[in-house]
Design a protein around this motif. Structure first.
Motif, PDB file in Angstrom:
ATOM      1  N   PRO A  38       0.738  -1.215   0.085  1.00 49.62           N
ATOM      2  CA  PRO A  38       0.009  -0.029   0.000  1.00 49.62           C
ATOM      3  C   PRO A  38       1.023   1.230   0.045  1.00 49.62           C
ATOM      4  O   PRO A  38       1.892   1.498   0.618  1.00 49.62           O
ATOM      5  CB  PRO A  38      -0.737   0.124   1.176  1.00 49.62           C
ATOM      6  N   THR A  39       0.351   2.072  -0.720  1.00 51.42           N
ATOM      7  CA  THR A  39       1.064   3.650  -0.664  1.00 51.42           C
ATOM      8  C   THR A  39       0.835   4.298   0.621  1.00 51.42           C
ATOM      9  O   THR A  39      -0.076   3.832   1.290  1.00 51.42           O
ATOM     10  CB  THR A  39       0.436   4.272  -1.913  1.00 51.42           C
ATOM     11  N   VAL A  40       1.581   5.581   0.611  1.00 52.21           N
ATOM     12  CA  VAL A  40       1.397   6.442   1.927  1.00 52.21           C
ATOM     13  C   VAL A  40       0.028   6.825   1.876  1.00 52.21           C
ATOM     14  O   VAL A  40      -0.627   6.949   2.870  1.00 52.21           O
ATOM     15  CB  VAL A  40       2.302   7.443   1.902  1.00 52.21           C
ATOM     16  N   GLU A  41      -0.615   7.381   0.613  1.00 57.60           N
ATOM     17  CA  GLU A  41      -1.709   7.653   0.650  1.00 57.60           C
ATOM     18  C   GLU A  41      -2.799   6.756   0.642  1.00 57.60           C
ATOM     19  O   GLU A  41      -3.903   7.270   1.373  1.00 57.60           O
ATOM     20  CB  GLU A  41      -1.893   8.176  -0.966  1.00 57.60           C
ATOM     21  N   GLN A  42      -2.744   5.605   0.162  1.00 59.58           N
ATOM     22  CA  GLN A  42      -3.794   4.616   0.661  1.00 59.58           C
ATOM     23  C   GLN A  42      -3.818   4.363   2.320  1.00 59.58           C
ATOM     24  O   GLN A  42      -4.837   4.081   2.897  1.00 59.58           O
ATOM     25  CB  GLN A  42      -3.446   3.007   0.045  1.00 59.58           C
ATOM     26  N   LEU A  43      -2.785   4.318   2.762  1.00 57.31           N
ATOM     27  CA  LEU A  43      -2.444   4.049   4.309  1.00 57.31           C
ATOM     28  C   LEU A  43      -3.233   5.389   4.895  1.00 57.31           C
ATOM     29  O   LEU A  43      -3.995   5.014   6.070  1.00 57.31           O
ATOM     30  CB  LEU A  43      -1.116   3.924   4.823  1.00 57.31           C
ATOM     31  N   LYS A  44      -3.023   6.362   4.585  1.00 56.78           N
ATOM     32  CA  LYS A  44      -3.535   7.603   5.142  1.00 56.78           C
ATOM     33  C   LYS A  44      -5.255   7.646   5.082  1.00 56.78           C
ATOM     34  O   LYS A  44      -5.790   7.896   5.826  1.00 56.78           O
ATOM     35  CB  LYS A  44      -3.032   8.779   4.726  1.00 56.78           C
ATOM     36  N   LYS A  45      -5.680   7.297   3.824  1.00 61.27           N
ATOM     37  CA  LYS A  45      -7.055   7.207   3.634  1.00 61.27           C
ATOM     38  C   LYS A  45      -7.801   5.902   4.541  1.00 61.27           C
ATOM     39  O   LYS A  45      -8.628   6.103   4.994  1.00 61.27           O
ATOM     40  CB  LYS A  45      -7.417   6.720   2.242  1.00 61.27           C
ATOM     41  N   GLU A  46      -7.112   4.893   4.764  1.00 66.55           N
ATOM     42  CA  GLU A  46      -7.454   3.788   5.533  1.00 66.55           C
ATOM     43  C   GLU A  46      -7.493   4.205   7.141  1.00 66.55           C
ATOM     44  O   GLU A  46      -8.219   3.993   7.659  1.00 66.55           O
ATOM     45  CB  GLU A  46      -6.506   2.706   5.618  1.00 66.55           C
ATOM     46  N   LEU A  47      -6.253   4.945   7.411  1.00 63.37           N
ATOM     47  CA  LEU A  47      -6.437   5.508   8.740  1.00 63.37           C
ATOM     48  C   LEU A  47      -7.446   6.661   9.059  1.00 63.37           C
ATOM     49  O   LEU A  47      -8.006   6.565   9.977  1.00 63.37           O
ATOM     50  CB  LEU A  47      -5.267   6.340   8.775  1.00 63.37           C
ATOM     51  N   ALA A  48      -7.847   7.141   8.027  1.00 61.79           N
ATOM     52  CA  ALA A  48      -8.993   8.312   8.097  1.00 61.79           C
ATOM     53  C   ALA A  48     -10.159   7.494   8.505  1.00 61.79           C
ATOM     54  O   ALA A  48     -10.923   7.970   9.083  1.00 61.79           O
ATOM     55  CB  ALA A  48      -9.091   9.262   6.870  1.00 61.79           C
ATOM     56  N   ALA A  49     -10.338   6.353   7.836  1.00 64.99           N
ATOM     57  CA  ALA A  49     -11.747   5.669   7.815  1.00 64.99           C
ATOM     58  C   ALA A  49     -11.773   4.727   9.108  1.00 64.99           C
ATOM     59  O   ALA A  49     -12.538   4.807   9.862  1.00 64.99           O
ATOM     60  CB  ALA A  49     -11.907   4.591   6.791  1.00 64.99           C
ATOM     61  N   LEU A  50     -10.499   4.498   9.820  1.00 61.59           N
ATOM     62  CA  LEU A  50     -10.410   3.942  10.883  1.00 61.59           C
ATOM     63  C   LEU A  50     -10.699   4.596  11.860  1.00 61.59           C
ATOM     64  O   LEU A  50     -11.436   4.438  12.970  1.00 61.59           O
ATOM     65  CB  LEU A  50      -9.144   3.179  11.152  1.00 61.59           C
TER      66      LEU A  50
END
Length: 331
Positions: A38-50
């Motif tokens: 996963p890219t940093v942007e994907q991880l950030k998006k997942e973090l926001a959802a979590l």
């Protein structure tokens, strides 16, 4: 046209089978495509959802706490009502038993009221009214006792219902809290994965040393580890990193920090010991990615090369033996 013999047909079938097997083996031998990281942007998006889900769980948790408090108050009130009802029931039961004993001992008293009296006379009517009064009093006492008994039974039922409700609330609250804590831990792990140690890593797993810098005189790697631990675990008693004393360790090189769990060399509380355990566990878990070389805590040392803890000799005192702080050194 010549007809193939049975032997020719068997040889042809064997050749076809061999071809199919070769194709199957060739396909199975082809390496599977690894899933892209996963890219940093994907991880950030997942973090926001979590984080959003976590906030909702925490809100649900606090709503559960409020409901739990209401249930606890309701149960206390029900218990108070039951205690009061029990006292009234005991008192009325005692009076009813006393009245029953009195009636038994004076069982012949009513008939004697009417002996030697003439029906219709004033004396007869007075005695008749008195007898009726006794009957009415007995009926009233029996009716009052029945009401007290029913009130007591209702209080018992209400107290039992509130106790069950309270138990359900406690279980539900614990489940909500566990879900929220699990999700928050998952969020923290995702945050950690967004960071990697700066610098160059050698092929043998070690790292090229870095020079300290900045007003805190520590390396970029140590600064990253310190920041991540401070944000995740808070460390209320402070963090000590650079010091000038040349003791052969990494502190003078800006490559080590102590995460204090108490002040003045005092033994930390049980909660702070647990905090130290969590910091040490986090450090060993993230050691390879964050260039952590070793961890010392509670007279034990863990090194990234071995991946295991081993005991250390007694150096005297809580601080020297690292009972009041985990020590983390980076490459």
């Amino acid at each position: 046209m010549a007809v193939a013999s049975p032997a020719d047909r068997r040889r042809g079938a064997l050749r076809l089978l061999g071809t199919v097997l070769a194709l199957v083996l060739a396909v199975s031998a082809t390496p599977a495509q690894a899933a892209p990281k996963p890219t940093v942007e994907q991880l950030k998006k997942e973090l926001a959802a979590l984080q959003k889900e976590s906030d909702a769980l925490i809100t649900d948790y606090y709503n559960g706490r409020i409901a739990h408090e209401k249930a606890a108050k309701a149960e206390n009130a029900a218990r108070a009502k039951l205690t009061a009802a029990q006292k009234v029931l005991d008192r009325e039961s005692a009076e009813l038993r006393s009245m029953a004993v009195t009636e038994y001992m004076n069982a012949s008293s009513l008939p004697t009221l009417f002996l030697q009296t003439t029906p219709g006379t004033d004396d007869y009517l007075r005695r008749l009214a008195f007898a009726q009064h006794l009957v009415d009093e007995q009926a009233a006492r029996l009716s009052g006792f029945a009401q007290v008994r029913d009130t007591h039974r209702r209080a018992q039922q209400e107290a039992a219902a509130r106790a069950r409700e309270l138990g359900d609330q406690v279980e539900d609250l614990a489940a909500r809290k566990a879900r929220a804590e699990k999700l928050i831990e998952k969020i923290r792990d995702k945050i950690d994965q967004l960071h990697k140690a700066p610098g160059v890593r050698r092929s043998d797993g070690t790292w090229v040393p870095q020079l300290p810098g900045g007003p805190d005189h520590i390396t970029p790697r140590m600064r990253l580890v310190r920041t991540l631990i401070q944000e995740r675990f808070e460390v209320p008693f402070g963090i000590g990193c650079y010091r000038q004393i040349q003791d052969g360790g990494e502190h003078p090189l800006g490559r080590a920090c102590d995460f204090m769990l108490s002040r003045g060399g005092a033994m930390p509380s049980a909660a702070e010991v647990q905090r130290g355990n969590e910091i040490a566990e986090w450090a060993t878990k993230n050691a390879k990615r964050l260039a952590i070389m070793y961890v010392i805590y509670r007279q034990r040392i863990w090194h990234v090369r071995t991946g295991t803890w081993r005991p250390m000799s007694d150096r005297g005192g809580a601080t020297a033996n690292h009972y009041d702080h985990p020590h983390i050194s980076v490459y």
